[in-house]
Design a protein around this motif. Structure first.
Motif, PDB file in Angstrom:
ATOM      1  N   GLU A  45      87.731 -69.023 -46.264  1.00 54.04           N
ATOM      2  CA  GLU A  45      89.110 -69.266 -45.849  1.00 54.04           C
ATOM      3  C   GLU A  45      89.179 -69.585 -44.365  1.00 54.04           C
ATOM      4  OE1 GLU A  45      92.023 -66.448 -47.173  1.00 54.04           O
ATOM      5  OE2 GLU A  45      91.358 -66.613 -49.251  1.00 54.04           O
ATOM      6  N   ARG A  46      90.234 -70.342 -44.014  1.00 52.11           N
ATOM      7  CA  ARG A  46      90.520 -70.675 -42.617  1.00 52.11           C
ATOM      8  C   ARG A  46      91.975 -70.342 -42.340  1.00 52.11           C
ATOM      9  NH1 ARG A  46      93.218 -74.249 -39.647  1.00 52.11           N
ATOM     10  NH2 ARG A  46      93.942 -75.293 -41.518  1.00 52.11           N
ATOM     11  N   MET A  47      92.191 -69.565 -41.282  1.00 50.06           N
ATOM     12  CA  MET A  47      93.546 -69.229 -40.841  1.00 50.06           C
ATOM     13  C   MET A  47      93.741 -69.757 -39.421  1.00 50.06           C
ATOM     14  SD  MET A  47      93.997 -65.270 -42.141  1.00 50.06           S
ATOM     15  CE  MET A  47      95.732 -65.194 -41.747  1.00 50.06           C
ATOM     16  N   PRO A  48      94.677 -70.695 -39.235  1.00 49.53           N
ATOM     17  CA  PRO A  48      94.984 -71.137 -37.873  1.00 49.53           C
ATOM     18  C   PRO A  48      95.586 -69.980 -37.070  1.00 49.53           C
ATOM     19  CG  PRO A  48      95.962 -72.606 -39.508  1.00 49.53           C
ATOM     20  CD  PRO A  48      95.458 -71.393 -40.238  1.00 49.53           C
ATOM     21  N   GLY A  49      95.712 -70.173 -35.765  1.00 44.39           N
ATOM     22  CA  GLY A  49      96.293 -69.153 -34.910  1.00 44.39           C
ATOM     23  C   GLY A  49      97.696 -68.764 -35.337  1.00 44.39           C
ATOM     24  N   ASN A  50      98.009 -67.503 -35.126  1.00 48.79           N
ATOM     25  CA  ASN A  50      99.341 -66.952 -35.394  1.00 48.79           C
ATOM     26  C   ASN A  50      99.774 -67.117 -36.850  1.00 48.79           C
ATOM     27  OD1 ASN A  50      99.827 -66.109 -32.631  1.00 48.79           O
ATOM     28  ND2 ASN A  50      99.893 -68.302 -32.194  1.00 48.79           N
ATOM     29  N   THR A  51      98.873 -66.797 -37.771  1.00 55.77           N
ATOM     30  CA  THR A  51      99.187 -66.803 -39.203  1.00 55.77           C
ATOM     31  C   THR A  51      98.784 -65.455 -39.794  1.00 55.77           C
ATOM     32  OG1 THR A  51      97.051 -67.792 -39.793  1.00 55.77           O
ATOM     33  CG2 THR A  51      98.910 -69.312 -39.485  1.00 55.77           C
ATOM     34  N   ALA A  52      99.360 -65.152 -40.958  1.00 53.49           N
ATOM     35  CA  ALA A  52      99.039 -63.894 -41.635  1.00 53.49           C
ATOM     36  C   ALA A  52      99.290 -64.063 -43.121  1.00 53.49           C
ATOM     37  CB  ALA A  52      99.903 -62.753 -41.093  1.00 53.49           C
ATOM     38  N   GLU A  53      98.540 -63.312 -43.913  1.00 49.89           N
ATOM     39  CA  GLU A  53      98.825 -63.286 -45.343  1.00 49.89           C
ATOM     40  C   GLU A  53      99.853 -62.203 -45.609  1.00 49.89           C
ATOM     41  OE1 GLU A  53      95.584 -62.209 -47.907  1.00 49.89           O
ATOM     42  OE2 GLU A  53      95.057 -60.481 -46.711  1.00 49.89           O
ATOM     43  N   VAL A  71      88.241 -64.173 -34.335  1.00 47.43           N
ATOM     44  CA  VAL A  71      88.534 -62.753 -34.405  1.00 47.43           C
ATOM     45  C   VAL A  71      89.779 -62.569 -35.262  1.00 47.43           C
ATOM     46  CG1 VAL A  71      89.164 -60.680 -33.104  1.00 47.43           C
ATOM     47  CG2 VAL A  71      87.542 -62.308 -32.129  1.00 47.43           C
ATOM     48  N   ALA A  72      89.670 -61.730 -36.287  1.00 53.30           N
ATOM     49  CA  ALA A  72      90.790 -61.454 -37.181  1.00 53.30           C
ATOM     50  C   ALA A  72      91.227 -60.005 -37.024  1.00 53.30           C
ATOM     51  CB  ALA A  72      90.390 -61.718 -38.627  1.00 53.30           C
ATOM     52  N   ILE A  73      92.436 -59.744 -37.447  1.00 54.14           N
ATOM     53  CA  ILE A  73      92.933 -58.374 -37.575  1.00 54.14           C
ATOM     54  C   ILE A  73      93.084 -58.127 -39.074  1.00 54.14           C
ATOM     55  CG2 ILE A  73      94.814 -56.762 -37.116  1.00 54.14           C
ATOM     56  CD1 ILE A  73      93.266 -57.654 -34.590  1.00 54.14           C
ATOM     57  N   LEU A  74      92.403 -57.126 -39.577  1.00 55.92           N
ATOM     58  CA  LEU A  74      92.549 -56.744 -40.982  1.00 55.92           C
ATOM     59  C   LEU A  74      93.144 -55.346 -40.996  1.00 55.92           C
ATOM     60  CD1 LEU A  74      92.174 -57.361 -43.983  1.00 55.92           C
ATOM     61  CD2 LEU A  74      89.865 -56.429 -43.809  1.00 55.92           C
ATOM     62  N   GLU A  75      94.398 -55.284 -41.437  1.00 58.93           N
ATOM     63  CA  GLU A  75      95.078 -54.004 -41.549  1.00 58.93           C
ATOM     64  C   GLU A  75      94.782 -53.458 -42.933  1.00 58.93           C
ATOM     65  OE1 GLU A  75      97.724 -51.434 -43.209  1.00 58.93           O
ATOM     66  OE2 GLU A  75      98.356 -53.493 -43.458  1.00 58.93           O
ATOM     67  N   VAL A  76      94.235 -52.252 -42.991  1.00 60.78           N
ATOM     68  CA  VAL A  76      93.877 -51.611 -44.255  1.00 60.78           C
ATOM     69  C   VAL A  76      94.486 -50.205 -44.263  1.00 60.78           C
ATOM     70  CG1 VAL A  76      91.994 -50.875 -45.777  1.00 60.78           C
ATOM     71  CG2 VAL A  76      91.688 -52.886 -44.307  1.00 60.78           C
ATOM     72  N   ASN A 101      95.699 -63.489 -38.161  1.00 62.70           N
ATOM     73  CA  ASN A 101      95.093 -64.134 -37.004  1.00 62.70           C
ATOM     74  C   ASN A 101      96.151 -64.122 -35.918  1.00 62.70           C
ATOM     75  OD1 ASN A 101      93.968 -65.683 -35.031  1.00 62.70           O
ATOM     76  ND2 ASN A 101      93.562 -67.459 -36.322  1.00 62.70           N
ATOM     77  N   GLU A 102      96.040 -63.190 -34.994  1.00 64.92           N
ATOM     78  CA  GLU A 102      97.016 -63.044 -33.928  1.00 64.92           C
ATOM     79  C   GLU A 102      96.657 -63.870 -32.695  1.00 64.92           C
ATOM     80  OE1 GLU A 102      97.281 -58.802 -33.388  1.00 64.92           O
ATOM     81  OE2 GLU A 102      98.520 -58.577 -35.194  1.00 64.92           O
ATOM     82  N   GLY A 103      95.500 -64.542 -32.735  1.00 65.74           N
ATOM     83  CA  GLY A 103      95.073 -65.374 -31.618  1.00 65.74           C
ATOM     84  C   GLY A 103      95.575 -66.799 -31.755  1.00 65.74           C
ATOM     85  N   THR A 104      95.055 -67.673 -30.911  1.00 65.99           N
ATOM     86  CA  THR A 104      95.471 -69.080 -30.936  1.00 65.99           C
ATOM     87  C   THR A 104      94.421 -69.983 -31.585  1.00 65.99           C
ATOM     88  OG1 THR A 104      94.593 -69.373 -28.695  1.00 65.99           O
ATOM     89  CG2 THR A 104      96.937 -68.847 -28.895  1.00 65.99           C
ATOM     90  N   SER A 105      93.171 -69.509 -31.708  1.00 60.96           N
ATOM     91  CA  SER A 105      92.102 -70.298 -32.330  1.00 60.96           C
ATOM     92  C   SER A 105      91.977 -69.961 -33.807  1.00 60.96           C
ATOM     93  CB  SER A 105      90.763 -69.999 -31.656  1.00 60.96           C
ATOM     94  OG  SER A 105      90.823 -70.312 -30.287  1.00 60.96           O
ATOM     95  N   ASP A 106      91.411 -70.896 -34.570  1.00 61.83           N
ATOM     96  CA  ASP A 106      91.177 -70.659 -35.992  1.00 61.83           C
ATOM     97  C   ASP A 106      90.244 -69.474 -36.210  1.00 61.83           C
ATOM     98  OD1 ASP A 106      92.638 -72.947 -36.453  1.00 61.83           O
ATOM     99  OD2 ASP A 106      90.975 -74.081 -37.330  1.00 61.83           O
ATOM    100  N   VAL A 107      90.438 -68.791 -37.335  1.00 61.88           N
ATOM    101  CA  VAL A 107      89.508 -67.784 -37.827  1.00 61.88           C
ATOM    102  C   VAL A 107      88.999 -68.274 -39.174  1.00 61.88           C
ATOM    103  CG1 VAL A 107      89.252 -65.423 -38.699  1.00 61.88           C
ATOM    104  CG2 VAL A 107      90.636 -65.848 -36.675  1.00 61.88           C
TER     105      VAL A 107
END
Length: 125
Positions: A45-53, A71-76, A101-107
């Motif tokens: 998967e690819r998440m652009p900056g400032n996206t979330a599921e 760098v991703a943030i995974l809240e569990v 993805n709370e950053g500006t670059s793709d994850v």
């Protein structure tokens, strides 16, 4: 070699983002089915900056998220994990989680699910 995304494939074939089944989720995130079976799913998967599921859980599926780049943030279960390149986090069945993805670059990351998550997703408000 990895089995293709064709369920029940008898002959192993190389699979990559270039030849895998592609889909778009959310408004602008990408997914590529590397393995698409009932017992095992592997998605790049690819998440652009400032996206979330959407925050959710799976009743049966156990998942492992492994970051390839960025760098991703995974809240569990209410705990935030900052997951960097070449790091991963396992999510057991029944545990609410949300990838961000709370950053500006793709994850880019792999989501490995056993069994598949199809039909096994419960959204949490």
């Amino acid at each position: 070699m990895i089995l293709t995304h064709n369920q029940g494939a008898e002959k192993p074939e190389k699979i990559s983002k270039e030849n895998a089944e592609h889909y778009i989720w959310g408004e602008r995130c990408d997914g590529w089915h590397l393995v698409k079976g009932q017992e095992l799913s592997v998605i790049h998967e690819r998440m652009p900056g400032n996206t979330a599921e959407v925050r959710h859980y799976h009743e049966k599926s156990r998942q492992f998220f492994f970051v390839l780049s960025g760098v991703a943030i995974l809240e569990v279960a209410g705990v935030r994990h900052e997951v960097g390149q070449q790091e991963g986090v396992e999510v057991p069945p029944g545990v609410a989680h949300q990838m961000k993805n709370e950053g500006t670059s793709d994850v880019e990351f792999l989501v490995i699910s056993q069994p598949t998550t199809r039909g096994d997703r419960v959204q949490v408000d």
